[in-house]
Design a protein around this motif. Structure first.
Motif, short mmCIF file in Angstrom:
data_model
loop_
_atom_site.label_atom_id
_atom_site.label_comp_id
_atom_site.label_asym_id
_atom_site.label_seq_id
_atom_site.Cartn_x
_atom_site.Cartn_y
_atom_site.Cartn_z
N ARG A 92 70.77 16.95 1.73
CA ARG A 92 71.52 16.08 0.81
C ARG A 92 71.24 16.42 -0.65
O ARG A 92 72.05 16.11 -1.53
CB ARG A 92 71.18 14.61 1.08
N HIS A 93 70.11 17.06 -0.90
CA HIS A 93 69.76 17.44 -2.27
C HIS A 93 69.93 18.95 -2.51
O HIS A 93 69.50 19.45 -3.55
CB HIS A 93 68.32 17.02 -2.56
N GLY A 94 70.52 19.64 -1.56
CA GLY A 94 70.76 21.07 -1.73
C GLY A 94 69.50 21.91 -1.73
O GLY A 94 69.45 22.97 -2.38
N VAL A 95 68.50 21.46 -1.00
CA VAL A 95 67.20 22.14 -0.97
C VAL A 95 66.89 22.61 0.46
O VAL A 95 66.95 21.81 1.39
CB VAL A 95 66.07 21.21 -1.46
N PRO A 96 66.57 23.87 0.68
CA PRO A 96 66.16 24.31 2.02
C PRO A 96 64.88 23.59 2.45
O PRO A 96 63.99 23.34 1.63
CB PRO A 96 65.91 25.81 1.84
N LEU A 97 64.80 23.24 3.73
CA LEU A 97 63.61 22.59 4.25
C LEU A 97 62.36 23.43 3.98
O LEU A 97 61.30 22.90 3.63
CB LEU A 97 63.76 22.35 5.75
N LYS A 98 62.48 24.74 4.11
CA LYS A 98 61.33 25.62 3.87
C LYS A 98 60.82 25.48 2.44
O LYS A 98 59.60 25.55 2.20
CB LYS A 98 61.70 27.08 4.14
N ALA A 99 61.72 25.29 1.50
CA ALA A 99 61.30 25.16 0.10
C ALA A 99 60.47 23.90 -0.10
O ALA A 99 59.42 23.91 -0.74
CB ALA A 99 62.51 25.15 -0.83
N ALA A 100 60.93 22.79 0.47
CA ALA A 100 60.17 21.55 0.36
C ALA A 100 58.82 21.68 1.06
O ALA A 100 57.79 21.21 0.55
CB ALA A 100 60.96 20.39 0.94
N GLN A 126 64.14 13.36 -7.00
CA GLN A 126 64.80 12.39 -6.13
C GLN A 126 64.61 12.73 -4.65
O GLN A 126 64.64 11.84 -3.80
CB GLN A 126 66.30 12.33 -6.45
N LEU A 127 64.43 14.00 -4.34
CA LEU A 127 64.21 14.37 -2.93
C LEU A 127 62.93 13.72 -2.41
O LEU A 127 62.90 13.13 -1.33
CB LEU A 127 64.14 15.90 -2.79
N TRP A 128 61.86 13.84 -3.19
CA TRP A 128 60.59 13.26 -2.76
C TRP A 128 60.72 11.74 -2.68
O TRP A 128 60.18 11.11 -1.75
CB TRP A 128 59.47 13.64 -3.73
N GLU A 163 62.83 6.69 2.97
CA GLU A 163 63.21 6.82 4.38
C GLU A 163 61.99 6.75 5.30
O GLU A 163 62.11 6.96 6.51
CB GLU A 163 63.94 8.15 4.60
N LYS A 164 60.81 6.48 4.73
CA LYS A 164 59.55 6.37 5.49
C LYS A 164 59.16 7.68 6.17
O LYS A 164 58.46 7.70 7.17
CB LYS A 164 59.63 5.26 6.55
#
Length: 329
Positions: free
Chosen positions: A265-273, A311-313, A319-320
């Motif tokens: 939803r924030h345009g960020v790859p899961l690997k990046a986070a 906002q992603l964090w 969302e818990k």
């Protein structure tokens, strides 16, 4: 984040890049790599500015150390930080009474590991690693996975490494484990400079925050975060994905998929986070990530530098999927 920026390693004189190369895959973890591809991976990591390299005798039963040394050959020794591990001695294949090997390494080296955290074995292990790596100095020595050997590791390996540190032979004494509880015991009972914490401070498992990380911050012990993809579940969440080297439970797969949905939803790859998350804690100096090819190390660096909105964090917390008290980058 800038993978080439540096942080001081505990109270030592060593500074490490915020992203480092882990070499378990270069030892043939799960699949064959070969000397040429492994050495090219190391050289590409160097070209990308990474200056922390983490290895171990266990990885490929000597293959990873040898391949890392070949990939770094000719580089100025003062320009990078080299970490390896003690606690598993390599002996000729077939000669071990009780092997400490793991069936995840698929390439033959002619050697196999046995557990030995004694004082003398630790000194021999450092000498053997120097020979395989083709260098004259180890910067960081980790006591490797002493889960069932705490007393022996403290009386043997730690004593040997502390003496080597006092003599200036090594720069830092550490332990590397897939659990935080015993590392916390080490922090309280001896003088450690840093720890390698694998898999216990990730987007799916923040258990290291409950014990180790506060103690490390208080005592100025740096933590290097490893296993940030939790064996692959945070790289590609799906049924059948691995978590800590075993098939992931369904509830963890669902959680990883929910984290990925927030990232999307924030345009960020899961690997990046996943690769950037651990550095939100002030005790974490660096993230060490494995790679088996030039393409993989290039992707790791791209994920490390990918912009992540605050906002992603915040949404992960709302969302818990992350607890409110978890620090984020």
């Amino acid at each position: 984040m800038d993978p080439t920026s540096t942080a001081r390693l505990g109270r030592t004189e060593l500074s490490v890049t915020r992203l480092g190369l882990g070499t378990a895959p270069l030892g043939g973890l799960f699949d064959r790599v070969g000397d040429e591809a492994a050495e090219a991976t190391v050289r590409r990591a160097w070209d990308l500015g990474l200056r922390l390299y983490d290895t171990a005798p266990l990885y490929g039963y000597g293959l990873a150390e040898r391949r890392l040394g070949a990939g770094l050959a000719g580089r100025p020794r003062a320009d990078y930080v080299l970490a390896t591990k003690v606690g598993r001695m390599l002996v000729p294949a077939g000669s071990a009474g009780e092997s400490a090997g793991q069936d995840v390494y698929v390439e033959e080296s002619g050697l196999e590991p046995v557990f030995d955290y004694s004082y003398d074995a630790t000194l021999r292990s450092i000498d053997d690693s120097l020979s395989r790596l083709g260098v004259d100095r180890i910067d960081v020595a980790h006591i490797h996975d002493p889960d069932e050997h705490f007393a022996e590791a403290l009386a043997g390996s730690y004593r040997a490494l502390a003496e080597l540190r006092s003599q200036g032979v090594i720069g830092a004494v550490s332990a590397g484990m897939n659990q935080s509880a015993m590392l916390t015991r080490f922090a309280r009972e001896a003088d450690f400079d840093c720890f390698l914490l694998a898999g216990r401070y990730t987007l799916l498992d923040t258990s290291g925050l409950a014990d180790l990380l506060p103690v490390a911050a208080e005592r100025r012990i740096s933590v290097v975060a490893g296993g940030v993809y939790n064996s692959g579940l945070l790289a590609d969440p799906r049924p059948g994905a691995m978590f800590d080297y075993a098939p992931a439970p369904a509830e963890l797969v669902d959680r990883a998929l929910a984290v990925r949905a927030v990232c999307q939803r924030h345009g960020v790859p899961l690997k990046a986070a996943a690769i950037q998350f651990p550095l939100g804690h002030p005790a974490v100096a660096s993230v060490v990530i494995g790679a088996r090819s030039v393409a993989e190390i290039e992707e790791n660096v791209a994920m490390f530098t990918h912009p992540i909105p605050e906002q992603l964090w915040s949404e992960l917390k709302s969302e818990k999927l992350l607890a409110e008290e978890v620090p984020t980058p």
